[in-house]
Design an enzyme around this catalytic site. Structure first.
Site, PDB file in Angstrom:
ATOM      1  N   GLY A 165       3.357  -3.196   3.391  1.00 21.87           N
ATOM      2  CA  GLY A 165       3.490  -2.595   2.061  1.00 21.87           C
ATOM      3  C   GLY A 165       3.344  -1.096   2.143  1.00 21.87           C
ATOM      4  O   GLY A 165       3.389  -0.515   3.228  1.00 21.87           O
ATOM      5  N   ASN A 166       3.196  -0.460   0.993  1.00 19.88           N
ATOM      6  CA  ASN A 166       2.946   0.981   0.990  1.00 19.88           C
ATOM      7  C   ASN A 166       2.022   1.326  -0.166  1.00 19.88           C
ATOM      8  O   ASN A 166       1.641   0.465  -0.956  1.00 19.88           O
ATOM      9  CB  ASN A 166       4.258   1.764   0.936  1.00 19.88           C
ATOM     10  CG  ASN A 166       5.038   1.457  -0.323  1.00 19.88           C
ATOM     11  OD1 ASN A 166       4.599   1.765  -1.419  1.00 19.88           O
ATOM     12  ND2 ASN A 166       6.206   0.815  -0.168  1.00 19.88           N
ATOM     13  N   ARG A 167       1.641   2.598  -0.254  1.00 21.62           N
ATOM     14  CA  ARG A 167       0.581   3.005  -1.185  1.00 21.62           C
ATOM     15  C   ARG A 167       1.080   3.329  -2.590  1.00 21.62           C
ATOM     16  O   ARG A 167       0.337   3.877  -3.399  1.00 21.62           O
ATOM     17  CB  ARG A 167      -0.150   4.231  -0.637  1.00 21.62           C
ATOM     18  CG  ARG A 167      -0.881   3.971   0.649  1.00 21.62           C
ATOM     19  CD  ARG A 167      -1.662   5.214   1.061  1.00 21.62           C
ATOM     20  NE  ARG A 167      -2.084   5.141   2.439  1.00 21.62           N
ATOM     21  CZ  ARG A 167      -3.132   4.439   2.860  1.00 21.62           C
ATOM     22  NH1 ARG A 167      -3.849   3.756   1.999  1.00 21.62           N
ATOM     23  NH2 ARG A 167      -3.449   4.427   4.133  1.00 21.62           N
TER      24      ARG A 167
END
Ligand code: CTP
Length: 399
Positions: A208-210
């Site tokens: 995923g990412n932030r």
């Protein structure tokens, strides 16, 4: 002209000599087509009478949360209104509103109101300039309230300076202008992608990412508040936006986001692609939890579809595409290259080099590049204010 037709406005009058101007304000609001519910603080009743206001507004006037007639339901009033206008707002009233003190009907309605709130202060020049008053005004603005600035001139005390209540005509115009802006996107349907994507590795893990989804959600809410319709294709974000005109399609992976966005785009005038889409996903998602074995683990990744580029291919002449670029270096060159490659009409650049910009913060600093080579620079602002800049640049001025 009936600029406020059908608008439900609560006018809160607090105890200042300028309360006499609220009488004319009531008359002007009614003439502009508004339904006006007047609230007076007990102090205001020393300057003007409830009878004056009830005659002009053709509604009973409330001065207390409870009265001989019973309980004046401040929660219901707060939900009923399209706007709450506190005019005049004394130094005391500003202090109460800014600090959540709730000892009169205006303060109680203010705390329960879900509508926009406008404060029009009135006081003597030294009270107005006092740091306490200025701090209270700043706090009220930071909470998202609107200020109708004081005028300058002769004051009731005989002194000259800032602190006069804005003229009733000016307050009426400010409200009409606000509601005008609220509906300038009526008839526009806009697709927004927002949030991160999660790419499954196995049933419990993902890549995923932030991204928090805050920028895309701020855009969706701002567009709906201005009368537009939004289909928000939202990746796994903690945000749960809900408002009239907003349809939320929850997705998890880039492929799901791609399918949902392509299905919605033909019915939309514009797509704003604010999602942080994973460029790659694991080639296969393991059906069972991957057990720990060797010292290293290699994942094979395959490319995800590019939603922006696919929409760029499908775009019809009446449709517009707005992309985002989040860059760590050579932002302008990368942004311009993406604008061309994906056939976007605009690209909103934010660089992680700017402190206060980027993921999971409440502020952002953007530059918008147009396919027409125009560049629009903006300061660091709240994501809500950035949303207004993006809308004004890409949806309103471009039409
Ligand atoms: N975008 C998209 N689908 C993807 C990747 C990106 O719709 N699979 C959109 C983003 O939402 C954004 C724009 O394309 O509006 C640019 O995203 P970015 O990740 O910066 O572009 P990439 O082409 O992935 O370039 P980079 O090599 O910098 O990752």
């Amino acid at each position: 002209m009936q600029q406020l037709t059908g608008k439900k406005i609560i006018l809160g009058v607090s105890g200042s000599i300028a309360a006499y101007k609220a009488v004319l304000l009531t008359r002007l609001l009614v003439q502009a087509g508004a339904e006006v519910q007047v609230l007076l603080t007990p102090a205001a009743t020393h300057f003007v009478t409830p009878l004056t206001f009830s005659t002009l507004s053709k509604r009973p006037v409330f001065t207390e949360v409870t009265s001989d007639e019973g309980w004046n339901n401040h929660v219901e009033l707060g939900l009923w209104a399209d706007a709450l206008v506190v005019a005049p707002a004394t130094a005391n009233t500003l202090a109460k509103l800014a600090n959540g003190i709730c000892d009169n009907i205006i303060a109680a309605v203010y705390l329960s109101a879900r509508c926009p709130v406008f404060v029009a202060p009135a006081m003597d020049v030294d009270m107005w300039h006092h740091p306490s008053t200025q701090a209270n005004v700043q706090r009220l603005l930071a909470y998202g309230n609107h200020l109708i600035p004081v005028g300058e001139g002769e004051l009731a005390s005989g002194l000259h300076g800032a602190g006069r209540l804005a003229e009733p005509e000016h307050i009426t115009t400010a409200l009409a202008a606000y509601f005008d802006r609220q509906s300038d996107l009526k008839g526009q349907k806009i697709l927004i992608t927002a949030g991160p994507t999660y790419e499954a590795i196995d049933p419990v893990r993902f890549l995923g990412n932030r991204s928090s989804g805050k920028m895309g959600v701020a855009l969706a809410e701002a567009i709906c508040a201005r009368g537009g319709e939004v289909v928000l294709v939202l990746g796994p974000s903690a945000l749960r936006p809900q408002m009239p005109g907003l349809e939320v399609v929850r997705v998890e992976s880039a492929q799901e986001m791609y399918t949902a966005a392509l299905a919605a785009f033909p019915q939309c005038h514009t797509a704003i692609l604010a999602a942080a889409v994973a460029d790659y996903r694991p080639a296969t998602a393991a059906a069972e939890k991957i057990k720990k074995k060797g010292d290293t683990l290699t994942l094979e990744l395959v490319k995800n579809p590019d939603i922006a580029a696919a929409l760029g291919q499908q775009k019809q002449p009446h449709q517009r595409l707005v992309g985002f670029a989040l860059e760590t270096h050579e932002g302008e060159a990368h942004a311009r290259e993406k604008l061309r490659r994906k056939h976007l009409d605009f690209i909103v650049l934010n660089t992680l080099q700017d402190s206060g910009a980027g993921f999971a913060v409440d502020t952002n600093k953007v530059t918008i590049f147009g396919a027409d080579n125009k560049v629009h620079y903006f300061e660091l602002k709240s994501k809500q204010a950035v949303a207004q800049d993006i809308i004004n640049t890409t949806l309103v001025s471009a039409t």
